[in-house]
Design a protein around this motif. Structure first.
Motif, PDB file in Angstrom:
ATOM      1  N   ALA A  33     -33.770 -19.301   3.705  1.00 12.42           N
ATOM      2  CA  ALA A  33     -33.364 -17.963   4.118  1.00 12.42           C
ATOM      3  C   ALA A  33     -34.497 -16.956   4.035  1.00 12.42           C
ATOM      4  O   ALA A  33     -34.357 -15.820   4.467  1.00 12.42           O
ATOM      5  N   GLY A  34     -35.631 -17.369   3.445  1.00  9.90           N
ATOM      6  CA  GLY A  34     -36.762 -16.474   3.357  1.00  9.90           C
ATOM      7  C   GLY A  34     -36.726 -15.541   2.171  1.00  9.90           C
ATOM      8  O   GLY A  34     -37.542 -14.626   2.078  1.00  9.90           O
ATOM      9  N   PHE A  35     -35.786 -15.714   1.231  1.00  5.99           N
ATOM     10  CA  PHE A  35     -35.742 -14.868   0.039  1.00  5.99           C
ATOM     11  C   PHE A  35     -36.834 -15.285  -0.938  1.00  5.99           C
ATOM     12  O   PHE A  35     -37.200 -16.453  -1.011  1.00  5.99           O
ATOM     13  N   PRO A  36     -37.328 -14.332  -1.725  1.00  7.15           N
ATOM     14  CA  PRO A  36     -38.412 -14.675  -2.659  1.00  7.15           C
ATOM     15  C   PRO A  36     -37.912 -15.526  -3.819  1.00  7.15           C
ATOM     16  O   PRO A  36     -36.829 -15.291  -4.365  1.00  7.15           O
ATOM     17  N   GLN A  37     -38.705 -16.530  -4.178  1.00  7.55           N
ATOM     18  CA  GLN A  37     -38.400 -17.311  -5.366  1.00  7.55           C
ATOM     19  C   GLN A  37     -39.069 -16.696  -6.597  1.00  7.55           C
ATOM     20  O   GLN A  37     -38.570 -16.823  -7.704  1.00  7.55           O
ATOM     21  N   VAL A  38     -40.228 -16.081  -6.408  1.00  7.67           N
ATOM     22  CA  VAL A  38     -40.929 -15.420  -7.498  1.00  7.67           C
ATOM     23  C   VAL A  38     -40.507 -13.951  -7.507  1.00  7.67           C
ATOM     24  O   VAL A  38     -40.730 -13.225  -6.541  1.00  7.67           O
ATOM     25  N   ARG A  39     -39.879 -13.536  -8.589  1.00  8.59           N
ATOM     26  CA  ARG A  39     -39.324 -12.182  -8.668  1.00  8.59           C
ATOM     27  C   ARG A  39     -39.851 -11.463  -9.910  1.00  8.59           C
ATOM     28  O   ARG A  39     -39.273 -11.586 -11.001  1.00  8.59           O
ATOM     29  N   PRO A  40     -40.945 -10.704  -9.802  1.00 10.51           N
ATOM     30  CA  PRO A  40     -41.463  -9.957 -10.956  1.00 10.51           C
ATOM     31  C   PRO A  40     -40.436  -9.014 -11.575  1.00 10.51           C
ATOM     32  O   PRO A  40     -40.522  -8.687 -12.766  1.00 10.51           O
ATOM     33  N   ARG A  41     -39.445  -8.596 -10.788  1.00 10.07           N
ATOM     34  CA  ARG A  41     -38.449  -7.661 -11.315  1.00 10.07           C
ATOM     35  C   ARG A  41     -37.631  -8.258 -12.450  1.00 10.07           C
ATOM     36  O   ARG A  41     -37.022  -7.511 -13.231  1.00 10.07           O
ATOM     37  N   ARG A  42     -37.620  -9.584 -12.564  1.00 10.96           N
ATOM     38  CA  ARG A  42     -36.874 -10.184 -13.670  1.00 10.96           C
ATOM     39  C   ARG A  42     -37.390  -9.689 -15.016  1.00 10.96           C
ATOM     40  O   ARG A  42     -36.634  -9.594 -15.978  1.00 10.96           O
ATOM     41  N   LEU A  43     -38.702  -9.383 -15.076  1.00  6.89           N
ATOM     42  CA  LEU A  43     -39.310  -8.955 -16.330  1.00  6.89           C
ATOM     43  C   LEU A  43     -39.275  -7.441 -16.513  1.00  6.89           C
ATOM     44  O   LEU A  43     -39.918  -6.897 -17.410  1.00  6.89           O
ATOM     45  N   ARG A  44     -38.491  -6.763 -15.641  1.00  4.51           N
ATOM     46  CA  ARG A  44     -38.328  -5.310 -15.757  1.00  4.51           C
ATOM     47  C   ARG A  44     -36.856  -4.936 -15.901  1.00  4.51           C
ATOM     48  O   ARG A  44     -36.490  -3.779 -15.761  1.00  4.51           O
ATOM     49  N   SER A  45     -36.021  -5.903 -16.196  1.00  3.26           N
ATOM     50  CA  SER A  45     -34.577  -5.755 -16.064  1.00  3.26           C
ATOM     51  C   SER A  45     -33.936  -4.868 -17.117  1.00  3.26           C
ATOM     52  O   SER A  45     -32.837  -4.355 -16.904  1.00  3.26           O
ATOM     53  N   SER A  46     -34.563  -4.681 -18.258  1.00  5.94           N
ATOM     54  CA  SER A  46     -33.991  -3.845 -19.314  1.00  5.94           C
ATOM     55  C   SER A  46     -35.120  -3.267 -20.158  1.00  5.94           C
ATOM     56  O   SER A  46     -36.259  -3.743 -20.111  1.00  5.94           O
ATOM     57  N   ALA A  47     -34.764  -2.266 -20.951  1.00 12.83           N
ATOM     58  CA  ALA A  47     -35.773  -1.674 -21.828  1.00 12.83           C
ATOM     59  C   ALA A  47     -36.315  -2.699 -22.809  1.00 12.83           C
ATOM     60  O   ALA A  47     -37.514  -2.737 -23.092  1.00 12.83           O
ATOM     61  N   ALA A  48     -35.435  -3.539 -23.329  1.00 14.59           N
ATOM     62  CA  ALA A  48     -35.877  -4.569 -24.274  1.00 14.59           C
ATOM     63  C   ALA A  48     -36.827  -5.553 -23.612  1.00 14.59           C
ATOM     64  O   ALA A  48     -37.848  -5.947 -24.199  1.00 14.59           O
TER      65      ALA A  48
END
Length: 357
Positions: A33-48
C-alpha cells in the motif's frame, strides 16, 4: 511503461502475491500500500518516551550564573534592559549565590562595578576592590558548593571603557594590558577565585596570566579562556549592567563576526598557553563556531548566553509573542546539542529549579 508504487519498483513476484491475495479478499499489505514501515514518530508518542530517548539533556550542574556586584549601593539596582537582573549589594549577592547553589547550579561568574574608574583600571587590581570583595563574600556564603569564576578584564574599571591600557594614540596596548591582567589575576586568586576568565581578547593573555599564577604558586587556579569572543551587537544590555564608559568599539581586538576558522586559530593558541576550559561568546548567533570548537578539543567547552540574547527572549515573552519558559529551555538545550559542556546564562537559577523538579 508501468510506474512503480511508492514503496519501490514493482516485481513479478509481488504482482503474483497481490493476485493471490485478491483471490482471498482485499487483504492489502502495508508494504504494497506504500505506507511507511519505519516510523520515527513511535519514539515521540508520549512525554515519557521522548524523555527516555532524548539525545541531550541540560542539568542544573551544567549552568553558570553571571552576576554583577556594584560598589556604593544600599539596595539592588535593576538593569532596565535585562528584566529580572540586578546590580547586587553584598547582601543580595550572598543571597543570589546561596539560591543558585541550592537550586543545583555549580558555577557563578562575578563581574565588578566600581564607584571610581581611571585610565588603567586601578580598582581591578585593588585587593579590596569591589570584585575581590565579591569573591570573598560568595566564598564565605557558599564555601566550595559553587565554583567561583571571576571576569579578568579591565573594561568595567577603565574610564574609557576599553578592555586594556591605551597607548599615546588611543589604541589598546596589547602588551601593557597583559601586565595589568597578571596583576588582576593575582589579586583575584588571593581573594579566592577558583577560575579566572580572561575576556579581553588580548594576544597571549592566557599564557601571560598562567605564568604569573604559576610563579606565585597558584597552580591550583584554573583558566577559562574566552577563546572566541566576537565583536557583537548583542552586548548592549551588558554595558548597562556594568555601567560601561565605552566610547568607540572593540573591533580591533574582539573577533570579526565574519570569521569562523579564525576561532580555531585562537583555540590552538589558548590550549598551547595553558587554558583549562574554552568558551564561545555570544552563544546562539555562533552555534556553528561552538560546534567546531567542541569537535576540536578534549577540554570542557562553555557557551555564554549573553545579555542581548536574554533581553530578546524576555522582551518577546513580555509581548506575548513566545512562550517564555519553553523558549528559555530550548535555548539552553541548543547549546548542549551544539557541544557545550557548560552554559553561562542569567536564567541559571530559574532554569535549574525547573530542571530539578
Amino acid at each position: 511503461m508501468r510506474r512503480a508504487r511508492p514503496g519501490g519498483r514493482v516485481t513479478r513476484a509481488r504482482r503474483a502475491g497481490a493476485e493471490t491475495r485478491d483471490a482471498k479478499g482485499p487483504d492489502v499489505s502495508v508494504e504494497d500500500a506504500g505506507f511507511p514501515q519505519v516510523r520515527p514518530r513511535r519514539l515521540r508518542s508520549s512525554a515519557a518516551m521522548r524523555e527516555l530517548v532524548a539525545e541531550y539533556r541540560v542539568r542544573p550542574a551544567d549552568l553558570v550564573l553571571p552576576v554583577f556586584a556594584r560598589e556604593g549601593i544600599d539596595r539592588p539596582v535593576p538593569v532596565s534592559s535585562m528584566p529580572g537582573v540586578v546590580q547586587h549589594t553584598p547582601d543580595s549577592l550572598r543571597r543570589a549565590a546561596a539560591e543558585a547553589a541550592e537550586a543545583g547550579v555549580r558555577g557563578i561568574m562575578l563581574f565588578g562595578v566600581p564607584e571610581h574608574k581611571d585610565a588603567v583600571g586601578s580598582a581591578g587590581t585593588d585587593p579590596d576592590g569591589v570584585l575581590q570583595r565579591a569573591i570573598r563574600d560568595v566564598r564565605s556564603e557558599t564555601g566550595d558548593t559553587l565554583v567561583i569564576m571571576s571576569d579578568l578584564c579591565l573594561d568595567e574599571f577603565t574610564d574609557h571603557g576599553h578592555c586594556g591600557v591605551l597607548d599615546e594614540r588611543g589604541a589598546v596596548d596589547n602588551d601593557a594590558t597583559l601586565a595589568r591582567y597578571a596583576e588582576m589575576a593575582l589579586v583575584q586568586a588571593e581573594a579566592g577565585a577558583d577560575v579566572l576568565g580572561p575576556s579581553g581578547m588580548m594576544d597571549g593573555q592566557v599564557g601571560h596570566v598562567r605564568r604569573a599564577l604559576d610563579a606565585a604558586g597558584r597552580t591550583d587556579v584554573a583558566m577559562l579562556a574566552y577563546t572566541a569572543k566576537y565583536a557583537s551587537a548583542f552586548y548592549g544590555p551588558f554595558r548597562e549592567a556594568v555601567n560601561s564608559s565605552l566610547t568607540g568599539d572593540r573591533k580591533s581586538y574582539q573577533q570579526d563576526p565574519a570569521n569562523g576558522r579564525e576561532a580555531l586559530r585562537e583555540l590552538e593558541l589558548d590550549l598551547a598557553e595553558g587554558a583549562d576550559m574554552v568558551m564561545v561568546k555570544p552563544g546562539m548567533p555562533y552555534l556553528d563556531v561552538l560546534r567546531r570548537v567542541a569537535d576540536a578539543v578534549t577540554v570542557p567547552v562553555a557557551a555564554y548566553q549573553i545579555s542581548g540574547e536574554y533581553a530578546m527572549v524576555e522582551a518577546a515573552a513580555e509581548k506575548g509573542w513566545i512562550e517564555r519558559e519553553r523558549a528559555i529551555d530550548e535555548t539552553l538545550l541548543c547549546f548542549k546539542r551544539a557541544g557545550a559542556d557548560l552554559v553561562l546564562t542569567y536564567w541559571a537559577t530559574e532554569a535549574a529549579r525547573r530542571l530539578g523538579r
